[in-house]
Scaffold this active site. Sequence first.
Site, PDB file in Angstrom:
ATOM      1  N   ARG A  49      37.601  33.705  63.163  1.00 23.10           N
ATOM      2  CA  ARG A  49      37.362  34.912  62.137  1.00 23.10           C
ATOM      3  C   ARG A  49      36.766  36.038  63.019  1.00 23.10           C
ATOM      4  NH1 ARG A  49      33.118  34.936  59.003  1.00 23.10           N
ATOM      5  NH2 ARG A  49      33.261  32.919  58.063  1.00 23.10           N
ATOM      6  N   TYR A 101      54.380  55.894  52.900  1.00 24.20           N
ATOM      7  CA  TYR A 101      54.785  54.710  52.739  1.00 24.20           C
ATOM      8  C   TYR A 101      54.507  54.302  51.331  1.00 24.20           C
ATOM      9  CZ  TYR A 101      55.205  49.623  53.105  1.00 24.20           C
ATOM     10  OH  TYR A 101      55.449  48.136  52.838  1.00 24.20           O
ATOM     11  N   ASP A 177      48.955  57.266  60.275  1.00 27.32           N
ATOM     12  CA  ASP A 177      49.577  56.164  60.177  1.00 27.32           C
ATOM     13  C   ASP A 177      50.689  56.395  61.124  1.00 27.32           C
ATOM     14  OD1 ASP A 177      51.332  54.056  59.628  1.00 27.32           O
ATOM     15  OD2 ASP A 177      51.124  54.022  57.688  1.00 27.32           O
ATOM     16  N   LYS A 202      56.313  46.254  62.581  1.00 29.31           N
ATOM     17  CA  LYS A 202      57.466  47.098  62.793  1.00 29.31           C
ATOM     18  C   LYS A 202      57.653  47.333  64.346  1.00 29.31           C
ATOM     19  CE  LYS A 202      56.980  47.487  58.471  1.00 29.31           C
ATOM     20  NZ  LYS A 202      56.439  48.902  57.793  1.00 29.31           N
TER      21      LYS A 202
HETATM   22  C1  LIG Z   1      55.472  48.743  56.747  1.00 31.98           C
HETATM   23  C2  LIG Z   1      54.357  49.818  56.668  1.00 31.98           C
HETATM   24  C3  LIG Z   1      53.309  49.810  56.460  1.00 31.98           C
HETATM   25  C4  LIG Z   1      52.676  48.408  55.822  1.00 31.98           C
HETATM   26  O1  LIG Z   1      52.386  47.453  56.760  1.00 31.98           O
HETATM   27  P1  LIG Z   1      52.723  45.847  56.417  1.00 31.98           P
HETATM   28  O2  LIG Z   1      52.531  45.179  57.861  1.00 31.98           O
HETATM   29  O3  LIG Z   1      53.963  45.600  55.900  1.00 31.98           O
HETATM   30  O4  LIG Z   1      51.465  45.546  55.611  1.00 31.98           O
HETATM   31  C5  LIG Z   1      52.413  50.992  56.528  1.00 31.98           C
HETATM   32  N1  LIG Z   1      52.668  52.013  56.882  1.00 31.98           N
HETATM   33  C6  LIG Z   1      53.836  52.375  56.984  1.00 31.98           C
HETATM   34  C7  LIG Z   1      54.322  53.692  57.487  1.00 31.98           C
HETATM   35  C8  LIG Z   1      54.982  51.206  57.059  1.00 31.98           C
HETATM   36  O5  LIG Z   1      56.437  51.509  57.105  1.00 31.98           O
END
Ligand SMILES: *Cc1c(COP(=O)(O)O)cnc(C)c1O
Length: 411
Positions: A49, A101, A177, A202
């Site tokens: 952890r 998002y 982000d 992604k």
């Molecule tokens: C998918 C996404 C998230 C969230 O990520 P997860 O791995 O699905 O929790 C945050 N920001 C953007 C721009 C995203 O495309």
Amino acid sequence: MSAPRLATLLARGGAIHADPHGATSPPLYQTATFAQERADAFGEYDYSRTDNPTRGALEALLAELDGGARALTYSSGMAAIAAVCRTVPPGSTIVCGRDLYGGTQRLMHRFLGGVEVVHADLSVDADGRCLGLEAAAERGRVALVFCESPSNPRLEIVDLRAVALAAHRVGARLAVDGTAMTPWLQTPLDLGADIVVHSATKGLAGHGDVTAGVVCVRDAGLGDELAARRNAEGTALAPFDAWLVLRGARTLGVRVERAQGSAQKLAQWLGDQPGVDAVHYPGLEDHPGNATHRAQARGGGVLVTFRAASAELAARVIEGTRRFTTAVSFGGIAASISAPHHMSHASVPPGAAPRPEPSLVRVSVGLEDPDDLIADLGQALRGGLADVRQSHGTHEVLGLEGEERLVDVLE
Ligand SMILES: *Cc1c(COP(=O)(O)O)cnc(C)c1O
């Protein structure tokens, strides 16, 4: 020797330097605990952890890629964003961009007690002033500015260097982000941001087989604070998932280069298609943010969105494609297509930024031959337009000029 460039970091990345067997591929330490020599003597690792060698190898690579003091990985992108939001003191304000998002909006508007969240226009005037942010700072103490560039799903561009300066002037940190770009295309810490987050689900992991999130920070003290909290809450990425991200990330450069070349081609082609009212792709010269984007990124990325002439046409196109999977998420090996209004942004709560219009279609380009993707979207558009024409008469949807172009295509 000069510092290695990104491609070299990726190819060599993830080696575990103290691995006793000299494994050349990063080993998976699938273990919860590590034996101690004595009750009062702790080794480098004691409990997964807190820290784990596989996760540590991934985090060392990610910190180098983003140019930060420290990177921390979490069970998902949302867990990473939640960790960043938790650094904001109660009573203060988070200022977000207008396009964000959907899950981030849900988190911020519904689950952050004691923190005010506002959306502002983060554009910057000729004097470098961000009036939207200044107005928010007059109403409350802004602790964090949070944005995406390009934003999901409209692919709008924010001048990150200027917004970083504007955030610092009001005493706030800037968090970006970076999911849509990945560190291969953009490194916000180099542009002045304090924090970069990624949904590694992604493009970073890139194979659609794991959910993971990253926070990378410029300041080591903030990194320690995040690590202490992550240990307390137990939100770190599991070792096997870290291993999967590491395995995917090592081919990040070649995947992104290949897919974004195809995305550029597809975006250019889409601009000439009947039934397509607008194409949003920051790599196109007529995109309003193109010059700013070129100054802060190394390509337009793998996402293309377009506004179909109607919501019905958008739905028909999505259903009519055969080489795109209808799925949320993006940045994987295989192309996908989605309707953000119904899918990734369905969770946007009232009071947040406006939800994307139902006619918006988002495409994520994968490693396919781009001509196959273009041919497939072309047949889906033609089929969709023919269906719409049968049920309504196309001029209702396209206008007469569009109808004339369509007749050329269909006949
Ligand atoms: C998918 C996404 C998230 C969230 O990520 P997860 O791995 O699905 O929790 C945050 N920001 C953007 C721009 C995203 O495309």
